[in-house]
Design an enzyme around this catalytic site. Sequence first.
Site, short mmCIF file in Angstrom:
data_model
loop_
_atom_site.label_atom_id
_atom_site.label_comp_id
_atom_site.label_asym_id
_atom_site.label_seq_id
_atom_site.Cartn_x
_atom_site.Cartn_y
_atom_site.Cartn_z
N GLU A 197 -69.98 -62.58 13.91
CA GLU A 197 -69.65 -63.99 14.23
C GLU A 197 -70.80 -64.91 13.83
O GLU A 197 -70.58 -66.02 13.35
CB GLU A 197 -69.29 -64.15 15.71
CG GLU A 197 -68.15 -63.25 16.21
CD GLU A 197 -66.94 -63.18 15.28
OE1 GLU A 197 -66.66 -64.16 14.58
OE2 GLU A 197 -66.29 -62.12 15.25
N TYR A 255 -61.30 -57.59 5.13
CA TYR A 255 -62.60 -57.22 5.69
C TYR A 255 -63.26 -56.10 4.88
O TYR A 255 -64.36 -56.24 4.38
CB TYR A 255 -62.43 -56.72 7.13
CG TYR A 255 -62.13 -57.81 8.13
CD1 TYR A 255 -60.83 -58.29 8.27
CD2 TYR A 255 -63.11 -58.34 8.94
CE1 TYR A 255 -60.53 -59.27 9.19
CE2 TYR A 255 -62.82 -59.34 9.87
CZ TYR A 255 -61.53 -59.79 10.00
OH TYR A 255 -61.23 -60.77 10.91
N1 BES Z 1 -62.43 -65.04 12.34
C1 BES Z 1 -62.14 -63.75 12.84
C2 BES Z 1 -60.98 -63.75 13.78
C3 BES Z 1 -59.67 -64.22 13.15
C4 BES Z 1 -59.33 -63.89 11.86
C5 BES Z 1 -58.80 -64.99 13.88
C6 BES Z 1 -58.13 -64.33 11.31
C7 BES Z 1 -57.60 -65.41 13.34
C8 BES Z 1 -57.26 -65.09 12.05
C9 BES Z 1 -63.37 -63.13 13.52
O1 BES Z 1 -64.56 -63.47 12.91
C10 BES Z 1 -63.28 -61.65 13.39
O2 BES Z 1 -63.27 -61.20 12.28
N2 BES Z 1 -63.20 -60.92 14.49
C11 BES Z 1 -63.17 -59.48 14.43
C12 BES Z 1 -64.54 -58.91 14.62
C13 BES Z 1 -65.09 -58.18 13.51
C14 BES Z 1 -66.45 -57.58 13.72
C15 BES Z 1 -64.27 -57.44 12.56
C16 BES Z 1 -62.33 -58.97 15.58
O3 BES Z 1 -61.83 -59.77 16.36
O4 BES Z 1 -62.14 -57.78 15.70
ZN ZN Z 2 -64.67 -62.62 10.99
#
Ligand code: BES
Ligand code: ZN
Length: 627
Positions: free
Chosen positions: A320, A405
């Site tokens: 984050e 990702y």
């Molecule tokens: N920005 C994302 C969350 C998100 C993505 C919300 C797409 C809505 C639509 C956040 O930064 C994220 O990637 N969270 C991941 C954590 C990560 C370490 C992979 C999660 O929530 O698992």
């Molecule tokens: Zn993210």
Amino acid sequence: MHRKILITVFAFLFITACSKETAEVDNYDPARDYFTFANTGAFVTEHLALNLDVDFEAEELRGFAILSMRRLDPDATEIVLDTRDLAIASAAVLTTAGSEPAEYRFGEPHKTLGTPLFVTLPPGTNEQFDLVLEYKTSPESTALQWLPPELTAGGKHPMVFSQSQAVHARSWVPLQDTPALRITYEATVRTPESLLAVMSANNDPLTPRTGEYHFDMPQPIPSYLLAIAVGNFYFAPLGKETGIYTEPELLDASVYEFADTQAMLELAEEKFGPYDWGRYDLLVLPPSFPFGGMENPRLSFITPSLLAGDRSLVSVIAHELAHSWSGNLVTNATWRDGWLNEGMTSYLESRLMEVIYNVKRVDEERVLMYRELLLDLETVPETMQALAPRLDDTTSEDFQGGIHYSKGQLFLEFLENAFGRETFDAFLESYFQEFAFGTITTERFLDYLEVNLLSQEGAPVSREQVEQWTYNPGLPDNAIIPESENLNIAADLAKSWSDGETALVEISVADWSPQATIHFINSLSAELSHEKLAELDAGWNLSDTQNAEIGRAWFIQVATRRHLGAYEPLEAHLNRYGRGRLIAPVYRALAENGEDLELAREMFERARDAYHPITVGWIASGLEEQD
Ligand code: BES
Ligand code: ZN
């Protein structure tokens, strides 16, 4: 039973990949945001002023949004805004001559996009003007979860928090809801007196709790980064520019778990360039927060499921924080370019984690991520496997999933490896500088890459090769496959224990990282008796684990293998967490094991009241589309 659909829904977690009706295939415009109604070619918003009452009884936000807008097309008279479940009480345009009422009407609701709001400008409106909308949200707002006291850690005060990404800002503010635009904002928020409001803005740790709070966000941000939370929050500092907001009950545990945040921030500045946002704080929310973390600027929202007690899950914090560069500073132009937010951030996250912790630990995380990618590639349709796929409003807006990702991270690791760390780091720093406070499409990124790296004499990578990554399904042959010795050992032991060659007591799991334990669980042989599963559960205390990721891995196995002996703690897991990543694959495994679709539905019915509306949407659509 439409198994395929269900598999897809859960595989991406956030995608409903009905790529079926790409009707306008030939007109597809990769630079267009298909997830907004806003006519951003004719009008753009530059600043937003909110004045809101937070009404816990009615479960609504009520007040005014003033959009400071500029007309780009001199002939345009009608503004189209994004809304979802909003009620508009009045609309007016403020000009130098005073306030003039403006006519408005709603268009047809759309399942993913919400409802367009058409506002007609009174004749004589200047090129620059303020649009004043008096409005309120509905208790069904998809961004907001209104929590009764029982669903908070303290159990005494209510709470509300938002999740705007990807297309939910429109369910609490009428606006042009697209990452293609940036706005500054200010807000006045009135709450019950004992509670504190925080936003993705200039939170002052010393703010007196008066029940009226003022915010400023002077750096321009895309709408999906608008965020608010109101609750019994208190603050504790971590470092000079970092700290934690959470309920008092979670404050000590959070300070311990996230103690490395200040070091992460300092390291990130050293590596990626100046941190342009002022403070960096964390807001630790109740378990129903639908994500691991959300990079709301200056104040990341964080799931309490990271509080494992041993700092083993803090890569989410690094993630984050890294979004402060990749995403918040340089923003994906549309959701189709999401890999430039998420893949780039996953890559930066690993780079931070390597220094703050060590390469071995990060390699373990890389292997786990790679394994998840392989599963995604088995289930996600090929048309959706490109880093920059065709994405329009027949697909779901919540497109992210493993592909953005993990394939994104592997792509950047491939480039780093080819050009060398030093050269690639310099490239990244200049990239952030060049596009700071702007947006980026995949094509612009590739052009920038070409000019700065690919076109160098003797460059080891061609444009054709990088386009394979961005536009083709699957994983190119030149990908560097992560390896971890520790995880190899864990996988070998999983086999030999499964085969009865090694006894459980001979495995020194107490010395293992949680990642190794997870890999062991993921590597168990397909045929394993319930006695063996029960032995493992009892020996390692898996059903009672305090580590949410171990719980996730274990209960996926429990559901897949119909290990009924652990169904009670499995349901407890589904009730304990509301984070999509932790529960959606468990529901999916139940729904797909051939016997337990009905049971999955029953468990969901019992749990859903505690989940955030976004989580309810994911699980419900997965379970409904079964028959
Ligand atoms: N920005 C994302 C969350 C998100 C993505 C919300 C797409 C809505 C639509 C956040 O930064 C994220 O990637 N969270 C991941 C954590 C990560 C370490 C992979 C999660 O929530 O698992
Ligand atoms: Zn993210």
